[in-house]
Motif scaffolding. Structure first.
Motif, PDB file in Angstrom:
ATOM      1  N   GLN A 171       0.635  -1.028   0.050  1.00 48.39           N
ATOM      2  CA  GLN A 171       0.037  -0.034   0.085  1.00 48.39           C
ATOM      3  C   GLN A 171       0.756   1.280   0.088  1.00 48.39           C
ATOM      4  O   GLN A 171       2.028   1.013   0.375  1.00 48.39           O
ATOM      5  N   PRO A 172       0.488   2.521  -0.305  1.00 48.26           N
ATOM      6  CA  PRO A 172       1.211   3.630  -0.419  1.00 48.26           C
ATOM      7  C   PRO A 172       1.510   4.181   0.964  1.00 48.26           C
ATOM      8  O   PRO A 172       0.681   3.752   2.160  1.00 48.26           O
ATOM      9  N   ILE A 173       2.664   4.625   1.069  1.00 42.89           N
ATOM     10  CA  ILE A 173       3.327   5.219   2.349  1.00 42.89           C
ATOM     11  C   ILE A 173       2.414   6.322   2.870  1.00 42.89           C
ATOM     12  O   ILE A 173       2.089   7.073   2.012  1.00 42.89           O
ATOM     13  N   VAL A 174       1.894   6.382   4.064  1.00 44.32           N
ATOM     14  CA  VAL A 174       1.028   7.523   4.608  1.00 44.32           C
ATOM     15  C   VAL A 174       1.665   8.611   5.560  1.00 44.32           C
ATOM     16  O   VAL A 174       1.204   9.381   6.067  1.00 44.32           O
ATOM     17  N   THR A 175       3.016   8.147   5.638  1.00 44.87           N
ATOM     18  CA  THR A 175       4.039   9.152   6.501  1.00 44.87           C
ATOM     19  C   THR A 175       3.832  10.323   6.179  1.00 44.87           C
ATOM     20  O   THR A 175       4.054  10.911   4.912  1.00 44.87           O
ATOM     21  N   LYS A 176       3.479  11.592   7.106  1.00 41.98           N
ATOM     22  CA  LYS A 176       3.644  12.616   6.799  1.00 41.98           C
ATOM     23  C   LYS A 176       4.829  13.434   7.356  1.00 41.98           C
ATOM     24  O   LYS A 176       5.361  13.263   8.324  1.00 41.98           O
ATOM     25  N   VAL A 177       5.383  14.348   6.461  1.00 43.96           N
ATOM     26  CA  VAL A 177       6.908  14.976   6.928  1.00 43.96           C
ATOM     27  C   VAL A 177       6.215  16.454   7.344  1.00 43.96           C
ATOM     28  O   VAL A 177       5.661  17.120   6.444  1.00 43.96           O
ATOM     29  N   SER A 178       6.675  16.863   8.583  1.00 43.48           N
ATOM     30  CA  SER A 178       6.409  18.056   9.055  1.00 43.48           C
ATOM     31  C   SER A 178       7.486  18.759   9.604  1.00 43.48           C
ATOM     32  O   SER A 178       8.341  18.108  10.133  1.00 43.48           O
ATOM     33  N   ASP A 179       7.566  20.203   9.683  1.00 42.08           N
ATOM     34  CA  ASP A 179       8.623  20.863  10.427  1.00 42.08           C
ATOM     35  C   ASP A 179       8.535  20.734  12.022  1.00 42.08           C
ATOM     36  O   ASP A 179       7.363  20.406  12.423  1.00 42.08           O
ATOM     37  N   THR A 180       9.515  20.699  12.556  1.00 38.21           N
ATOM     38  CA  THR A 180       9.597  20.353  13.882  1.00 38.21           C
ATOM     39  C   THR A 180       9.131  21.878  14.790  1.00 38.21           C
ATOM     40  O   THR A 180       9.916  22.803  14.697  1.00 38.21           O
ATOM     41  N   SER A 181       8.002  21.722  15.416  1.00 37.02           N
ATOM     42  CA  SER A 181       7.564  22.721  16.088  1.00 37.02           C
ATOM     43  C   SER A 181       7.647  22.549  17.820  1.00 37.02           C
ATOM     44  O   SER A 181       7.529  23.768  18.504  1.00 37.02           O
ATOM     45  N   GLY A 182       8.312  21.389  18.190  1.00 36.45           N
ATOM     46  CA  GLY A 182       8.543  21.371  19.649  1.00 36.45           C
ATOM     47  C   GLY A 182       8.395  19.795  19.884  1.00 36.45           C
ATOM     48  O   GLY A 182       7.957  19.218  19.242  1.00 36.45           O
ATOM     49  N   PHE A 183       9.324  19.352  20.725  1.00 35.77           N
ATOM     50  CA  PHE A 183       9.316  17.975  21.241  1.00 35.77           C
ATOM     51  C   PHE A 183       9.365  17.973  22.880  1.00 35.77           C
ATOM     52  O   PHE A 183      10.181  18.841  23.642  1.00 35.77           O
ATOM     53  N   TYR A 184       8.532  17.182  23.271  1.00 36.78           N
ATOM     54  CA  TYR A 184       8.261  17.242  24.863  1.00 36.78           C
ATOM     55  C   TYR A 184       8.623  15.814  25.360  1.00 36.78           C
ATOM     56  O   TYR A 184       7.722  14.744  24.949  1.00 36.78           O
ATOM     57  N   PRO A 185       9.605  15.433  26.264  1.00 37.05           N
ATOM     58  CA  PRO A 185       9.634  14.158  26.668  1.00 37.05           C
ATOM     59  C   PRO A 185       8.681  13.563  27.409  1.00 37.05           C
ATOM     60  O   PRO A 185       7.984  14.258  28.097  1.00 37.05           O
ATOM     61  N   ALA A 186       8.531  12.249  27.057  1.00 41.47           N
ATOM     62  CA  ALA A 186       7.390  11.464  27.943  1.00 41.47           C
ATOM     63  C   ALA A 186       7.876  11.640  29.366  1.00 41.47           C
ATOM     64  O   ALA A 186       9.056  11.586  29.723  1.00 41.47           O
ATOM     65  N   GLU A 187       6.881  10.873  29.963  1.00 40.47           N
ATOM     66  CA  GLU A 187       7.024  10.462  31.627  1.00 40.47           C
ATOM     67  C   GLU A 187       7.942   9.622  31.845  1.00 40.47           C
ATOM     68  O   GLU A 187       8.447   9.064  31.058  1.00 40.47           O
ATOM     69  N   ALA A 188       8.733   9.739  32.798  1.00 44.60           N
ATOM     70  CA  ALA A 188       9.883   9.086  33.236  1.00 44.60           C
ATOM     71  C   ALA A 188       9.617   7.315  32.925  1.00 44.60           C
ATOM     72  O   ALA A 188      10.359   6.656  32.659  1.00 44.60           O
ATOM     73  N   TYR A 189       8.228   6.840  33.249  1.00 40.45           N
ATOM     74  CA  TYR A 189       8.034   5.442  33.210  1.00 40.45           C
ATOM     75  C   TYR A 189       7.953   4.996  31.680  1.00 40.45           C
ATOM     76  O   TYR A 189       8.171   3.790  31.445  1.00 40.45           O
ATOM     77  N   HIS A 190       8.045   5.839  30.958  1.00 40.16           N
ATOM     78  CA  HIS A 190       7.853   5.387  29.394  1.00 40.16           C
ATOM     79  C   HIS A 190       9.257   5.257  28.860  1.00 40.16           C
ATOM     80  O   HIS A 190       9.558   4.657  27.818  1.00 40.16           O
ATOM     81  N   GLN A 191      10.203   5.883  29.573  1.00 40.13           N
ATOM     82  CA  GLN A 191      11.696   5.697  28.918  1.00 40.13           C
ATOM     83  C   GLN A 191      12.300   4.287  29.115  1.00 40.13           C
ATOM     84  O   GLN A 191      12.149   3.858  30.287  1.00 40.13           O
ATOM     85  N   ASP A 192      13.063   4.119  28.134  1.00 41.59           N
ATOM     86  CA  ASP A 192      13.872   2.802  28.459  1.00 41.59           C
ATOM     87  C   ASP A 192      12.633   1.667  28.512  1.00 41.59           C
ATOM     88  O   ASP A 192      13.252   0.366  28.966  1.00 41.59           O
ATOM     89  N   PHE A 193      11.306   1.632  28.043  1.00 41.93           N
ATOM     90  CA  PHE A 193      10.492   0.711  28.640  1.00 41.93           C
ATOM     91  C   PHE A 193      10.714  -0.747  28.000  1.00 41.93           C
ATOM     92  O   PHE A 193      10.580  -1.678  28.654  1.00 41.93           O
ATOM     93  N   LEU A 194      11.168  -0.692  26.982  1.00 42.37           N
ATOM     94  CA  LEU A 194      11.383  -2.179  26.217  1.00 42.37           C
ATOM     95  C   LEU A 194      12.500  -2.678  26.827  1.00 42.37           C
ATOM     96  O   LEU A 194      12.629  -3.942  27.211  1.00 42.37           O
ATOM     97  N   THR A 195      13.615  -1.886  27.264  1.00 41.43           N
ATOM     98  CA  THR A 195      14.754  -2.663  27.861  1.00 41.43           C
ATOM     99  C   THR A 195      14.334  -2.984  29.312  1.00 41.43           C
ATOM    100  O   THR A 195      14.683  -4.036  29.693  1.00 41.43           O
ATOM    101  N   LEU A 196      13.537  -2.110  29.919  1.00 45.81           N
ATOM    102  CA  LEU A 196      13.270  -2.427  31.351  1.00 45.81           C
ATOM    103  C   LEU A 196      12.276  -3.630  31.777  1.00 45.81           C
ATOM    104  O   LEU A 196      12.041  -4.135  32.663  1.00 45.81           O
ATOM    105  N   ASN A 197      11.445  -3.897  30.476  1.00 46.05           N
ATOM    106  CA  ASN A 197      10.307  -4.783  30.716  1.00 46.05           C
ATOM    107  C   ASN A 197      10.166  -5.678  29.516  1.00 46.05           C
ATOM    108  O   ASN A 197       9.274  -5.796  28.677  1.00 46.05           O
ATOM    109  N   PRO A 198      11.247  -6.653  29.500  1.00 42.93           N
ATOM    110  CA  PRO A 198      11.166  -7.361  28.140  1.00 42.93           C
ATOM    111  C   PRO A 198      10.434  -8.667  28.257  1.00 42.93           C
ATOM    112  O   PRO A 198       9.963  -9.287  27.263  1.00 42.93           O
TER     113      PRO A 198
END
Length: 235
Positions: A171-198
């Motif tokens: 199927q066609p790619i639906v990925t949208k390309v946009s300029d970065t207007s801001g990035f806000y880190p998620a809560e601590a419990y979301h960070q490294d989640f894959l490594t910490l919860n295999p």
């Protein structure tokens, strides 16, 4: 850590697994696709560069990039919306404009933006799924690239066109390309989640296959020890 905040019920996960077994194949969201490298890429420059990738749940996307050589950091967070509503429970309503995203800081002398895009489109997510990835539904799980400038935009847009023209996806790619207007880190419990919860069921079913696909399809770019947000968080 309570998982009541996570809008991924065990029932939904089991339903997805049952459907997959009945279909006789793994979830399309986890099927890696062998794709060519980009025809156009950035030239390696000094210092580091930052790029933002959105491809469904940030747990798996972060986990993939944390295992890529040349990546200095990969932080889960929110992009595409305002700072005041960049909290998980609010973003999860799908009404804030944010996408669950990963901000990747990398050394372009070791891994290029084009290579990161190749990994993103090949193993990190399915770029043909509009506003969902696997069991996760909503605009906050959309496929998007938030570019840092005109060079990243040129590479990203050209690569999407290249892949669509080659019909590497059904199927066609639906990925949208946009300029970065801001990035806000998620809560601590979301960070490294894959490594910490295999062993967490969602990770086992949806995300660990991505790490195996990265190792299999990009062996020269794979590193076994992930770069983590929280130092010493891996036991």
């Amino acid at each position: 850590m309570s998982m009541s905040h996570r809008r991924r019920s065990l029932a939904a996960l089991l339903a997805a697994m049952i459907f997959s077994i009945a279909a006789g194949a793994a979830s399309a969201a986890e099927d890696a696709v062998v794709i060519p490298p980009p025809d156009v890429d950035e030239a390696a420059g000094p210092g580091t560069e930052t790029a933002i990738f959105a491809g469904g749940c940030f747990w798996g996307v972060q986990g993939v990039f944390q295992h890529v050589k040349g990546v200095k950091s990969a932080v889960s967070g929110y992009a595409g919306g305002k700072a005041g509503t960049a909290q998980y429970e609010t973003v999860s309503t799908g009404s804030t404009g944010h996408a669950e995203s990963v901000q990747v800081t990398f050394d372009p002398s070791k891994v290029s933006y084009g290579k990161l895009l190749q990994i993103f489109f090949s193993v990190a997510h399915n770029p043909t799924q509009l506003n969902f990835q696997g069991p996760d539904q909503g605009t906050q799980y959309r496929s998007a690239l938030f570019v840092a400038g005109p060079e990243q935009r040129k590479v990203a847009e050209h690569y999407i066109g290249q892949l669509d023209k080659a019909h590497v996806f059904a199927q066609p790619i639906v990925t949208k390309v946009s300029d970065t207007s801001g990035f806000y880190p998620a809560e601590a419990y979301h960070q490294d989640f894959l490594t910490l919860n295999p062993t967490y069921p969602y990770i086992v079913y949806n995300d660990l296959p991505k790490i195996e696909n990265l190792k299999s399809l990009f062996p020269a770019d794979y590193r076994s020890e992930p770069v983590l947000v929280r130092k010493g968080s891996k036991g």
